[in-house]
Design a protein around this motif. Structure first.
Motif, PDB file in Angstrom:
ATOM      1  N   ARG A 223     -16.592 -38.414  23.629  1.00 19.05           N
ATOM      2  CA  ARG A 223     -17.699 -37.453  23.509  1.00 19.05           C
ATOM      3  C   ARG A 223     -17.931 -36.730  24.844  1.00 19.05           C
ATOM      4  O   ARG A 223     -18.206 -35.536  24.878  1.00 19.05           O
ATOM      5  CB  ARG A 223     -18.975 -38.179  23.065  1.00 19.05           C
ATOM      6  CG  ARG A 223     -18.941 -38.598  21.603  1.00 19.05           C
ATOM      7  CD  ARG A 223     -20.153 -39.437  21.211  1.00 19.05           C
ATOM      8  NE  ARG A 223     -20.117 -39.769  19.795  1.00 19.05           N
ATOM      9  CZ  ARG A 223     -20.615 -39.005  18.824  1.00 19.05           C
ATOM     10  NH1 ARG A 223     -21.236 -37.883  19.120  1.00 19.05           N
ATOM     11  NH2 ARG A 223     -20.514 -39.374  17.568  1.00 19.05           N
TER      12      ARG A 223
ATOM     13  N   ARG B 236      -6.014 -38.987  24.982  1.00 17.85           N
ATOM     14  CA  ARG B 236      -6.001 -40.407  24.618  1.00 17.85           C
ATOM     15  C   ARG B 236      -5.362 -41.236  25.741  1.00 17.85           C
ATOM     16  O   ARG B 236      -5.875 -42.287  26.107  1.00 17.85           O
ATOM     17  CB  ARG B 236      -5.238 -40.641  23.311  1.00 17.85           C
ATOM     18  CG  ARG B 236      -5.798 -39.881  22.117  1.00 17.85           C
ATOM     19  CD  ARG B 236      -5.452 -40.553  20.802  1.00 17.85           C
ATOM     20  NE  ARG B 236      -6.190 -41.809  20.657  1.00 17.85           N
ATOM     21  CZ  ARG B 236      -7.459 -41.895  20.271  1.00 17.85           C
ATOM     22  NH1 ARG B 236      -8.150 -40.833  19.966  1.00 17.85           N
ATOM     23  NH2 ARG B 236      -8.052 -43.075  20.181  1.00 17.85           N
TER      24      ARG B 236
ATOM     25  N   ASP C 131      -9.695 -38.925  11.957  1.00 17.12           N
ATOM     26  CA  ASP C 131      -9.419 -40.176  12.687  1.00 17.12           C
ATOM     27  C   ASP C 131      -8.336 -41.019  12.000  1.00 17.12           C
ATOM     28  O   ASP C 131      -7.558 -41.702  12.658  1.00 17.12           O
ATOM     29  CB  ASP C 131     -10.699 -41.020  12.832  1.00 17.12           C
ATOM     30  CG  ASP C 131     -11.743 -40.369  13.741  1.00 17.12           C
ATOM     31  OD1 ASP C 131     -11.424 -39.373  14.413  1.00 17.12           O
ATOM     32  OD2 ASP C 131     -12.896 -40.858  13.767  1.00 17.12           O
TER      33      ASP C 131
ATOM     34  N   ARG D 234      -4.570 -38.827  12.078  1.00 13.81           N
ATOM     35  CA  ARG D 234      -3.931 -38.279  13.280  1.00 13.81           C
ATOM     36  C   ARG D 234      -2.648 -39.069  13.605  1.00 13.81           C
ATOM     37  O   ARG D 234      -2.529 -40.257  13.255  1.00 13.81           O
ATOM     38  CB  ARG D 234      -4.895 -38.275  14.467  1.00 13.81           C
ATOM     39  CG  ARG D 234      -5.221 -39.646  14.961  1.00 13.81           C
ATOM     40  CD  ARG D 234      -6.185 -39.621  16.151  1.00 13.81           C
ATOM     41  NE  ARG D 234      -6.559 -40.968  16.481  1.00 13.81           N
ATOM     42  CZ  ARG D 234      -7.780 -41.371  16.773  1.00 13.81           C
ATOM     43  NH1 ARG D 234      -8.781 -40.525  16.782  1.00 13.81           N
ATOM     44  NH2 ARG D 234      -8.011 -42.639  17.072  1.00 13.81           N
TER      45      ARG D 234
HETATM   46  O1  CDP Z   1     -20.793 -43.172  17.006  1.00  9.33           O
HETATM   47  P1  CDP Z   1     -19.756 -42.770  16.022  1.00  9.33           P
HETATM   48  O2  CDP Z   1     -19.266 -43.935  15.237  1.00  9.33           O
HETATM   49  O3  CDP Z   1     -20.109 -41.603  15.199  1.00  9.33           O
HETATM   50  O4  CDP Z   1     -18.483 -42.258  16.825  1.00  9.33           O
HETATM   51  P2  CDP Z   1     -18.046 -42.634  18.274  1.00  9.33           P
HETATM   52  O5  CDP Z   1     -17.684 -44.077  18.361  1.00  9.33           O
HETATM   53  O6  CDP Z   1     -19.029 -42.086  19.237  1.00  9.33           O
HETATM   54  O7  CDP Z   1     -16.676 -41.804  18.385  1.00  9.33           O
HETATM   55  C1  CDP Z   1     -16.673 -40.397  18.271  1.00  9.33           C
HETATM   56  C2  CDP Z   1     -15.267 -39.931  17.936  1.00  9.33           C
HETATM   57  O8  CDP Z   1     -14.394 -40.220  19.040  1.00  9.33           O
HETATM   58  C3  CDP Z   1     -14.598 -40.575  16.735  1.00  9.33           C
HETATM   59  O9  CDP Z   1     -14.897 -39.933  15.514  1.00  9.33           O
HETATM   60  C4  CDP Z   1     -13.114 -40.436  17.070  1.00  9.33           C
HETATM   61  O10 CDP Z   1     -12.633 -39.166  16.710  1.00  9.33           O
HETATM   62  C5  CDP Z   1     -13.092 -40.549  18.570  1.00  9.33           C
HETATM   63  N1  CDP Z   1     -12.727 -41.882  19.060  1.00  9.33           N
HETATM   64  C6  CDP Z   1     -11.394 -42.206  19.125  1.00  9.33           C
HETATM   65  O11 CDP Z   1     -10.551 -41.424  18.719  1.00  9.33           O
HETATM   66  N2  CDP Z   1     -10.994 -43.408  19.639  1.00  9.33           N
HETATM   67  C7  CDP Z   1     -11.897 -44.281  20.082  1.00  9.33           C
HETATM   68  N3  CDP Z   1     -11.475 -45.434  20.608  1.00  9.33           N
HETATM   69  C8  CDP Z   1     -13.277 -43.995  20.000  1.00  9.33           C
HETATM   70  C9  CDP Z   1     -13.666 -42.780  19.468  1.00  9.33           C
END
Ligand code: CDP
Length: 234
Positions: A39, A113, A188, A191
């Motif tokens: 984020r 990433r 997610d 990808r």
């Molecule tokens: O809080 P919420 O569950 O909505 O999402 P978040 O954990 O804040 O993560 C936001 C976005 O970051 C996710 O929808 C993924 O696209 C990405 N993300 C990711 O790709 N890999 C991670 N280890 C954590 C988040």
């Protein structure tokens, strides 16, 4: 060795961050919210003209800017953890819908990433860490001693997220929140680079019908089992 690594993965708004944070607090481990890092990169891109709702993400530009993006966490007096972007507290801004709308397209970029995974692995070097995200048990810490995969229905997740955002004073409607959740689930899970999937050795937790207290008890029991399995002392 007396501490383990705990990986909590799952779908957007499944409550995994709250669970992971509470567990870390209870057992005296460090907590890292890996989603907050994606984020923060997204917020940087928005602020520097490298992403917008209209034209998406300017991938080349964002990759070039990666060395300029520094992310850290600060622990506040009340114990809450705030995400810092180049020294500025951006905790509130990264949770808004503008960032939510672009974070998954940012998180598909392999260079983003790789940079964030390297930082996350460094945090876990000394173990004693709970990290939540999408690829923690599969890519960041494939050898984590405890892996949990959290799921809940999109409707339950959207209701929770609306309550959470409204409690923070945001003006959000259910339809746009559930649309964002479904779209992020889609990006997610499909990808190419470390898609969201359950690690083979993860334990599934469906928390549709569980209270926060029940979830915490479940997590603590699993933690105690894993500690015993690994011959660790707390
Ligand atoms: O809080 P919420 O569950 O909505 O999402 P978040 O954990 O804040 O993560 C936001 C976005 O970051 C996710 O929808 C993924 O696209 C990405 N993300 C990711 O790709 N890999 C991670 N280890 C954590 C988040």
């Amino acid at each position: 060795m007396n501490k383990i690594v705990i990986a909590v993965d799952g779908y957007s708004s499944s409550g995994k961050s709250t669970m992971a944070r509470e567990l870390a607090h209870k057992i005296g481990y460090v907590y890292v919210d890996s989603g907050a890092m994606y984020r923060a990169v997204t917020l940087y891109a928005l602020r520097h003209g490298l992403a917008s709702a209209e034209s998406g993400v300017y991938v080349e530009g964002l990759i070039r800017a990666l060395p300029l993006i520094h992310i850290s966490f600060s622990v506040e007096a009340d114990g809450s953890q705030h995400t810092m972007l180049n020294g500025e507290d951006v905790e509130r801004e990264i949770r808004g819908m503008e960032v939510s709308g672009l974070v998954s397209p940012v998180a598909v970029i392999p260079e983003v990433r790789h940079a964030l995974v390297a930082m996350q692995q460094a945090y876990g070097h000394d173990k004693g860490i709970v990290m939540d995200g999408r690829d923690i048990g599969t890519t960041v810490f494939p050898d984590a001693e405890m892996k949990v995969f959290v799921e809940a229905s999109p409707e339950v997740r959207a209701e929770r997220r609306v309550l959470e955002l409204r409690a923070k004073g945001a003006d959000v409607d259910y339809d746009s929140v559930i649309a964002n959740i479904r779209e992020r689930d889609r990006i997610d899970t499909t990808r190419a680079e470390s898609p969201l999937r359950m690690a083979e050795d993860a334990v599934l937790l469906n928390n549709d019908n569980m209270t926060r207290e029940e979830q915490m008890e479940w997590m603590l029991n699993l933690y105690k089992e894993r500690i015993a399995d690994n011959g660790c002392v707390k």
